[in-house]
Design an enzyme around this catalytic site. Structure first.
Site, PDB file in Angstrom:
ATOM      1  N   GLU A  79      -7.320 -10.567  -4.375  1.00 16.70           N
ATOM      2  CA  GLU A  79      -7.123 -11.692  -3.484  1.00 16.70           C
ATOM      3  C   GLU A  79      -8.241 -12.572  -3.370  1.00 16.70           C
ATOM      4  O   GLU A  79      -8.259 -13.847  -2.748  1.00 16.70           O
ATOM      5  CB  GLU A  79      -6.677 -11.009  -2.179  1.00 16.70           C
ATOM      6  CG  GLU A  79      -5.301 -10.379  -1.914  1.00 16.70           C
ATOM      7  CD  GLU A  79      -5.151  -9.911  -0.683  1.00 16.70           C
ATOM      8  OE1 GLU A  79      -6.148  -9.454   0.117  1.00 16.70           O
ATOM      9  OE2 GLU A  79      -3.849  -9.619  -0.306  1.00 16.70           O
ATOM     10  N   ASP A 133       0.883  -1.371   0.061  1.00 18.42           N
ATOM     11  CA  ASP A 133       0.160   0.180   0.159  1.00 18.42           C
ATOM     12  C   ASP A 133       0.944   1.361  -0.042  1.00 18.42           C
ATOM     13  O   ASP A 133       0.508   2.188  -0.537  1.00 18.42           O
ATOM     14  CB  ASP A 133      -0.742   0.100   1.286  1.00 18.42           C
ATOM     15  CG  ASP A 133      -1.654  -1.062   1.626  1.00 18.42           C
ATOM     16  OD1 ASP A 133      -1.286  -2.058   0.869  1.00 18.42           O
ATOM     17  OD2 ASP A 133      -2.703  -1.131   2.381  1.00 18.42           O
TER      18      ASP A 133
END
Lengths: 774, 774
Positions: B488, B358
């Site tokens: 994911e 991130d």
């Protein structure tokens, strides 16, 4: 790999003490009787390497799951086999020194498991720190005749001293599971009592509230004569003992006969538990060690009559097959449909829950051929009893309308396992459960099982496949996405050949069963369709479409089916080219490396070629074997057996022999470096299959037994017995001939090398051995 | 979704007490200053729903991993952000009754976070069980000027009573992490002291041995006048307090000014920790609340000068963007290259370790444009400092020769995470770390960073890609098997487009960097190749071959790249067709169902189209957006922002606006039902990107800023500032015009809607707004 176990036809022998391998030996020489069992721990204190283990069948604890990252659909609990009371313990002191083989010199140590009679014997001379020598002979068994009872005869001889000896027989219920997730103890004491020469502890499992009463009663003999003794009584939390001092003179022999009882609330009301246990124990005590042992040994010999396999000229192979059969027999006796076959039996606590697809795929064939059909039927009924829970499990994962997904691991029908790639995706297990119904009926002819049990299970499983599959607009085929096949070194793949194949097969077989039910008993069938809201027309028409349009990944250039989509993108280096030091892969490679490698943990595509061999010619099977076997690392105990059978079939006898040795001596030689945790009980069914189906070439087709024996070069011959639909046939093979003897009172018709033979009752037929393909 | 937070341009306001949402409000109104922070917990005791949280940057504990099934390559430990001492606590008793908003009637409650000044204020009137009413105003801040210091002014007024009031200011270091794996406490007391009006506790983290000294000092005022008071001193394990009784008469106002200090051994030797902490605290106490507040507020206003975004005509959007900027600014101030940006910042403890990809992918752009370049550079250096650990991590997984795999989650360079499908397979993170180097240089022009830091990191990552990839004989292409992309909701797939793309890009960029280094500073370059055993010819020729022959899955009929092999086998029902009650999927569907579904958690293929937009025409990007966005469920906080930018680019302003609101108000409106655990700090960088790059159309190409503003229909206008290579430019947009003002002392050349403009120092240029494509 280890080879300290002495090769012997009937015995497992440790000659000289190998403390570094003690946990392995404890596993190998475990004793059980289907209802209870224990590892070959020492009776007296041992401060060296040991894994204490006593187990009582059917008793479990739902240990709170320990998982790193939760996934929706995971179970909250993992039901675990429980370590139960230690009833074998007899602590000893010679003068002031504790007898502990880790603290003294050990001479002439020998530990042996006599498989013919189911008896464990240990002899040694211990030289204590102060030079005193004591000679010990300890013998014990878990009675097959009285499945609550075990007995020990422990004799010690004062070799070079006169001294006071202290004997402490005890019951210790204050045990732990080494695999407890939160280091919790699972048993709470209910009550205990101790008196002169006896003692009892009753404990209850937390949450599940099973109770077990474990008791002991003992007598003491000096030089063969029973003596009176004074005992100090001791009790503490979950523990009772007697402390007895006896003066020994030089050369005296002191014998303790200790009788144990284990009675669980699965077999007796809690109210009567203590009394009933005491009745069993008192009776055993009265009957005495020799009487009990004789009864026990006779029953073992009876088991061997039907299940023994004799191998001539190869004692390692002989020991291997008998060890496998012995362990299977003492793990599951088939009387109780609430029980099943744990992956470690009574030899360890690893893998928690008791039931895996191993039972259906690897154990049922053994029990079908060596035990009354009721035994295999009980194993099927176990799953039928869990059908509602399998449907609930399906619901939890988003399926509906009675779709049943049986758990990957279970004790009570609920899923215990949580690795998403296994729990949610290794769904071929559902197919194995369906196939076992077919296998049972094929073998026994008992179609009655379908009404209603077999049908109900098949319906639930077929509904699952029908919902789990989806239409690929791209392929214009039905596809099964996100699965894990038997080869757990691949996860979350698409279109695993074996899974697609067994899904398709289940649907086909269920359709057949429906046709049979309708023709046989329409009324009952209609009741069942109503009970299950089964919309036959709609549901079966979808099944038929799936059967027709299911996708199987293929490589046209090699003319083979592919294990899964994309398999050929891997770097297809044969396993033999890997450095030896990197094997086994699962102990040397990171998980991601294993996953993207081509290496196969156990038969996967070949599992289908084993189950559905009738659909393929030998050349096709050989082509698949030649492609997949070199990539197979056999790091599951369930792998070599299937490969043995296929290798034998396709004319690779050397390969068959190599893999047979590997499966049959897996634990004895500790191939996978994990026997210390317990033996691979369920794979032992696979060993039996590899022998009888591999070398014996046994099949059942159209209600008849087929044989096509081959004989490994190294062997002089072998023989085995098969029960089939009320008859018993003995197959004996030597380098020249195959002899078939009908031990029953009716004629048997069977096929040998493709030729039908009729053998009159009590007669034998001899035919030449050949090595043609089956 | 919730909407109890009052919309306001500069404030986050809770009007009336919402105890059921208290944990959410505590997250939203958290305060921090880059070095310490805490949730908006109440000062006084609160027995209702609350998640106490105080945090000190850089201090962590390696909690033993809890995992169900171990996989080779997993880390042993999971480094966790630690809950640290509660220094805000002031317990109160009125007569004999404890002030606890969970135990009394609450009137006129208001809690507000003033983002302009970084101050939290809470006012209420509490009516106790005995009818006594007390009016409270509590205000506090974590000083940006003195990052060890926090201050509280807590005033209570006796509305309708005269009574003794007991005040208990305390320091409590006896705290727990709610996510501790084994319910362990992580802090041990080192020392403590308490005196009249002050107290200190110093504690040490187990294993890592970080120490933190936390102290308090307070004064008491009555009706504005400082009073002398008597205090009973209290101490217990890791806790010190003063107990002060004060008699209040009707209408009296009592004020406690409590000053707190948090000093960690990362910033001071352990020996001097207590003394230094006391110095800071004494100084703050002397300066007083108002003075400290003023300094603090001024610094906040300075931060806003460069980073504020003004939106006219949409207070919800205005509040959203400021909230995101405020949280980013108080989480990371960029002074310390040992620190990074935790996913929850100082607002919660979830997700353990502090650093994810991130930072590189979503936060660096914000700091590049709003802070000195040193700030972004420190974030890059953080990874360079961890290079050796990334190489060790690679080794652990079977790579060699300096191949670096950066961890998925880390605190100190070691991998913390263990879900195999993420830890071992979500390797695109390595690409994000490489891309950030490019991004930094593209923005700042500071190529010097490549020598040696940037180059060393790129080399390690390129070596990883080169080893991780394999040749598919079947495809005659290089393939990346067994990966997890940013989405994911797919695991262990083959040839994830984004992963393949960013791997290829890394290799290309590293080759460019090598050429530049050779031409720029051959001597240094040669030193580096020697240091790293870099065989340029052999390694780069393999890289070139991979670049040329890497495989990208495609669907020719739709003319799109596929997210992964086999994506089209899925049942491609748009997310909009799913029942509302099944959303979010991750809270309603089983994991296996999610995995085999086509639904996309966050930008995956589109992440590449965002990063590498220059390689594709707008029509191609739109085609991919049209295919993937309808399948995207945006269940990661990192998803809407990328989609906003792409939607703006391809002419979907309504979509851009919808997703912008979702990203900017994600926490304020608790979209994902998880703000109670803390705010999604790193995604706030994404929100900033979505505004500036989405609506502002900002890009950097060839060393120049580009803009192509669009204005959402609902808005009257907006403005924002950008720092770029020593200049500051303000962009102001209204319904008609775009105004660019050069706030610096040099001319700026930039591109607006593709036309180059030169803006003299201190001047502005106005151009018509248009909505053409960028």
């Amino acid at each position: 790999m280890k080879d300290y176990i002495i090769h012997d036809g009937w015995k497992i022998i440790e000659e000289g003490f190998h403390p570094e391998h003690n946990k392995i030996t404890e596993s190998l020489m475990s004793l059980g009787n289907g209802r209870m069992g224990h590892r070959a721990n020492f009776e007296e204190k041992y401060s060296g390497l040991t894994l204490p283990g006593s187990y009582v069948a059917g008793v479990y604890y739902p240990d709170k799951t320990r998982v790193g990252w939760w996934k929706n659909g995971y179970p909250e609990y993992f039901a675990k086999v429980l370590n139960a009371a230690n009833w074998i313990g007899i602590n000893l002191r010679i003068g002031n020194l504790v007898l502990d083989l880790n603290q003294c010199k050990v001479h002439n140590f020998r530990r042996e498991l006599d498989m013919m009679n189911g008896v464990l014997t240990r002899t040694f001379t211990a030289e204590l720190e102060d030079g005193k020598q004591v000679r010990v002979t300890a013998r014990r068994f878990a009675s097959i005749a009285h499945s609550e009872i075990g007995a020990i005869r422990y004799t010690l001889e004062a070799v070079n001293f006169s001294e006071k000896v202290t004997i402490v027989p005890y019951i210790d219920f204050d045990v732990v599971n080494t695999d407890a997730n939160y280091d919790e103890k699972f048993w709470d004491e209910v009550n205990k009592s101790v008196a002169h020469g006896e003692g009892y502890v009753t404990a209850e499992v937390r949450k599940t509230l099973f109770q077990v009463c474990t008791g002991m009663k003992f007598r003491i003999l000096k030089n063969g004569e029973m003596i009176r003794f004074h005992a100090d009584l001791e009790e503490r939390q979950k523990y009772v003992s007697n402390i007895v001092n006896v003066q020994l003179e030089l050369g005296d022999k002191l014998t303790i006969e200790k009788y144990g009882v284990n009675l669980s609330s699965e077999y007796c009301s809690k109210k009567n538990l203590n009394n009933t246990a005491a009745q069993h124990l008192n009776q055993a005590f009265e009957q005495g060690f020799d009487h009990l042992l004789q009864e026990h040994a006779q029953l073992w010999q009876k088991k061997w009559e039907t299940s023994d396999i004799l191998i001539k000229g190869d004692v390692a192979a002989q020991q291997g097959i008998r060890f496998n059969i012995f362990q299977l027999q003492q793990t599951y006796t088939g009387e109780d449909e609430r029980l099943n076959i744990g992956p470690k039996g009574f030899t360890g606590e690893k893998y928690g829950g008791s039931t895996y697809w191993d039972t259906e795929a690897y154990c049922i064939p053994f029990f079908l051929a060596t035990a009354p059909s009721k035994v295999a039927q009980n194993l099927l009924s176990y799953r039928h009893k869990h059908l509602q829970k399998a449907i609930e499990n399906g619901k939890k994962l988003g399926f509906n309308s009675g779709a049943a997904l049986y758990p990957m691991v279970t004790m009570n029908g609920e899923e215990c396992h949580n690795e998403w790639e296994i729990t949610f995706e290794e769904i071929h297990r559902n197919g194995a459960i369906a196939f076992a119904i077919y296998d049972y009926i094929r073998y026994t002819g008992d179609k009655g099982y379908l009404l209603p049990k077999g049908f109900e299970v098949l319906l639930g499983i077929s509904r699952f496949w029908s919902q789990r599959i989806n239409w690929s607009a791209e392929k214009q085929k039905y596809v099964l996405l996100g699965v894990t096949g038997p080869n757990e070194y691949e996860n979350n793949v698409n279109n695993n050949f074996h899974t697609n194949k067994i899904a398709q097969w289940t649907l086909k077989y269920t359709l057949e069963v429906i046709e049979w039910l309708k023709s046989e008993n329409l009324k009952e069938y209609n009741k069942l369709t109503a009970k299950w809201n089964f919309d036959e027309t709609a549901e079966t028409s979808r099944w038929k479409e799936i059967i027709e349009k299911i996708y199987f990944p293929r490589d046209e250039s090699r003319d083979i089916f592919l294990q899964q989509d994309g398999f050929l993108d891997k770097d297809l280096v044969p396993a033999a080219a890997l450095p030896v030091k990197e094997r086994p892969l699962n102990q040397n490679w990171s998980w991601d490396r294993i996953l993207r490698s081509p290496y196969i943990k156990q038969a996967d595509t070949l599992q289908s070629f084993y189950l559905f061999e009738g659909e393929y010619d030998t050349e096709t099977i050989r082509r698949h074997f030649d492609f997949y076997e070199p990539l197979t690392v056999h790091e599951s105990s369930l792998s070599p057996c299937i490969h043995t059978i296929l290798a034998a079939k396709i004319g690779y006898p050397a390969k068959a022999y190599e893999l047979y040795l590997r499966t049959s001596r897996l634990d004895l030689d500790d191939y996978n470096n994990d026997t210390e945790d317990g033996c691979h009980i369920t794979s032992m069914g696979g060993t039996w299959m590899s022998f009888v189906q591999g070398f014996g070439g046994m099949r059942v087709k159209n209600g008849k037994l087929h044989f096509a024996p081959i004989l490994p070069e190294k062997w002089e011959g072998y023989s085995f017995n098969i029960n089939f639909r009320g008859t018993t046939i003995q197959i004996e093979v030597n380098k020249k001939e195959v002899m078939m003897e009908n031990h029953s009172s009716q004629e048997i018709k069977l096929m040998v090398y493709g030729t039908e033979l009729a053998i009159p009752a009590g007669s034998q037929i001899i035919t030449e051995i050949n090595t043609r393909m089956i």
